[in-house]
Write an enzyme that holds these catalytic residues in place. Structure first.
Site, mmCIF file in Angstrom:
data_model
loop_
_atom_site.group_PDB
_atom_site.id
_atom_site.type_symbol
_atom_site.label_atom_id
_atom_site.label_comp_id
_atom_site.label_asym_id
_atom_site.label_seq_id
_atom_site.Cartn_x
_atom_site.Cartn_y
_atom_site.Cartn_z
ATOM 1 N N GLU A 42 -55.412 -20.169 -5.809
ATOM 2 C CA GLU A 42 -54.861 -19.899 -4.480
ATOM 3 C C GLU A 42 -53.849 -18.760 -4.551
ATOM 4 O OE1 GLU A 42 -54.489 -23.704 -1.824
ATOM 5 O OE2 GLU A 42 -53.714 -24.163 -3.838
ATOM 6 N N LYS A 75 -53.846 -24.238 7.337
ATOM 7 C CA LYS A 75 -54.554 -23.720 6.171
ATOM 8 C C LYS A 75 -56.017 -24.129 6.349
ATOM 9 C CE LYS A 75 -53.689 -23.789 1.193
ATOM 10 N NZ LYS A 75 -52.820 -24.378 0.153
#
Length: 120
Positions: free
Chosen positions: A21, A99
């Site tokens: 990420e 997200k």
């Protein structure tokens, strides 16, 4: 209290617990509700009596596209604190950080946090 809504602001950031990420990044969406007295703005038609939406976008972008955080909770908190620092007439705000593509197995649209803060 009067409110200004900024909906689904889109950014690309590097927040998350997993190394991929932080390396690859991903999309984030931010929804804001800004609380302040808008009566003078409505009566005078003067920008100085309101909050510049473009400036709000830039403040939010600086946080989301800035330093990587482990948690979207931290991203939301930073956005709220930067908004208070930037806009003296802001009384309170709600910050939702979404997200849409977290690395979580399963079927879902997104994950999100929402915080509400009042000026200290």
């Amino acid at each position: 209290m009067d409110k200004i809504y900024l909906n689904k602001l889109a950014f690309y950031g590097y927040h998350g617990l997993f190394p991929e990420e932080n390396k690859l990044g991903q999309r984030f969406y931010v929804d804001l509700v800004l609380e302040l007295d808008l009566k003078k703005a409505g009566m005078t038609d003067e920008m100085t009596e309101s909050i510049d939406y473009g400036h709000v976008y830039q403040v939010t972008k600086h946080v989301v596209e800035g330093t990587a955080k482990n948690l979207v909770e931290s991203v939301g908190e930073d956005i709220a604190q930067q908004l208070f620092a930037s806009f003296q007439n802001l009384k309170a705000c709600s910050v939702k950080v979404t997200k849409p593509d977290p690395p979580i197995p399963g079927h879902y649209e997104s994950v999100a946090i929402e915080i509400y803060r009042e000026r200290p």
